[in-house]
Write a protein that holds these residues in place. Structure first.
Motif, short mmCIF file in Angstrom:
data_model
loop_
_atom_site.label_atom_id
_atom_site.label_comp_id
_atom_site.label_asym_id
_atom_site.label_seq_id
_atom_site.Cartn_x
_atom_site.Cartn_y
_atom_site.Cartn_z
N PRO A 127 34.99 -25.27 106.24
CA PRO A 127 36.27 -24.92 106.90
C PRO A 127 36.67 -23.39 106.55
O PRO A 127 35.65 -23.19 105.68
N TRP A 128 36.79 -22.81 107.67
CA TRP A 128 37.92 -21.44 107.65
C TRP A 128 39.13 -21.53 107.97
O TRP A 128 40.08 -22.24 108.90
N LYS A 129 39.38 -19.95 107.47
CA LYS A 129 40.57 -20.11 107.22
C LYS A 129 40.26 -18.49 107.88
O LYS A 129 40.14 -17.49 107.41
N PHE A 130 41.65 -18.20 108.43
CA PHE A 130 41.87 -16.96 109.57
C PHE A 130 42.87 -16.16 109.37
O PHE A 130 44.22 -17.04 110.07
N SER A 131 42.43 -14.70 108.86
CA SER A 131 43.92 -14.28 108.63
C SER A 131 44.29 -12.83 109.02
O SER A 131 42.73 -12.03 108.65
N CYS A 132 45.49 -12.37 108.80
CA CYS A 132 45.19 -10.53 109.49
C CYS A 132 46.38 -10.12 108.28
O CYS A 132 47.41 -10.89 108.39
N GLY A 133 46.30 -8.94 108.64
CA GLY A 133 47.08 -8.31 107.55
C GLY A 133 48.55 -7.35 108.22
O GLY A 133 48.34 -7.78 109.59
N LYS A 134 49.42 -7.75 107.36
CA LYS A 134 50.69 -6.85 108.13
C LYS A 134 50.44 -5.38 108.81
O LYS A 134 49.82 -4.36 108.71
#
Length: 134
Positions: A127-134
């Motif tokens: 399981p992966w979660k991908f996120s980017c900063g603002k």
């Protein structure tokens, strides 16, 4: 002290680590097959080329893993690997690659904490979660 993660795979460790190396710019260190280890006699002939231990470094973080005998394998649960990237396009690109043959939990979208956030279980069961900063 060091901290790393170890993931048990269902006979797909080598394929998974090669995939991660390609799409996450990781560097594979060890890729040790059962046949080349002291425990070679404890596994079946079909399992000799499976991986007893591997590691890959992705952005200074080590991920370790190995193949678990099929009767002992359990799909990873209770955690996600959270990968922060620099752009929405990178989240979407990784999501597209990791979703192939996997399970989409949350397609890329804006959230209250990220301009682009996605959750996917890859085809190796991780399981992966991908996120980017603002």
């Amino acid at each position: 002290m060091s901290l790393s993660f170890h993931i048990g795979f269902n006979g797909q460790c080598k394929e998974a680590f090669e995939f991660y190396a390609e799409y996450l710019n990781g560097t594979i260190g060890t890729m040790l097959e059962f046949k080349d280890s002291p425990v070679a006699a404890s596994v079946t002939p079909e399992w000799q080329h499976k991986i007893v231990h591997a590691n890959i470094v992705i952005e200074q973080v080590e991920l370790a893993g190995g193949d678990v005998n099929p009767e002992q394998y359990q799909k990873p649960q209770g955690f996600n690997i959270l990968l922060g990237v620099k752009s929405e396009s990178k989240v979407k690109s990784l999501f597209e690659k990791f979703a192939i043959g996997g399970e989409v939990v949350l397609p890329p979208q804006k959230t209250f904490f990220s301009p682009c956030y996605a959750i996917v279980v890859d085809r190796f069961g991780v399981p992966w979660k991908f996120s980017c900063g603002k």
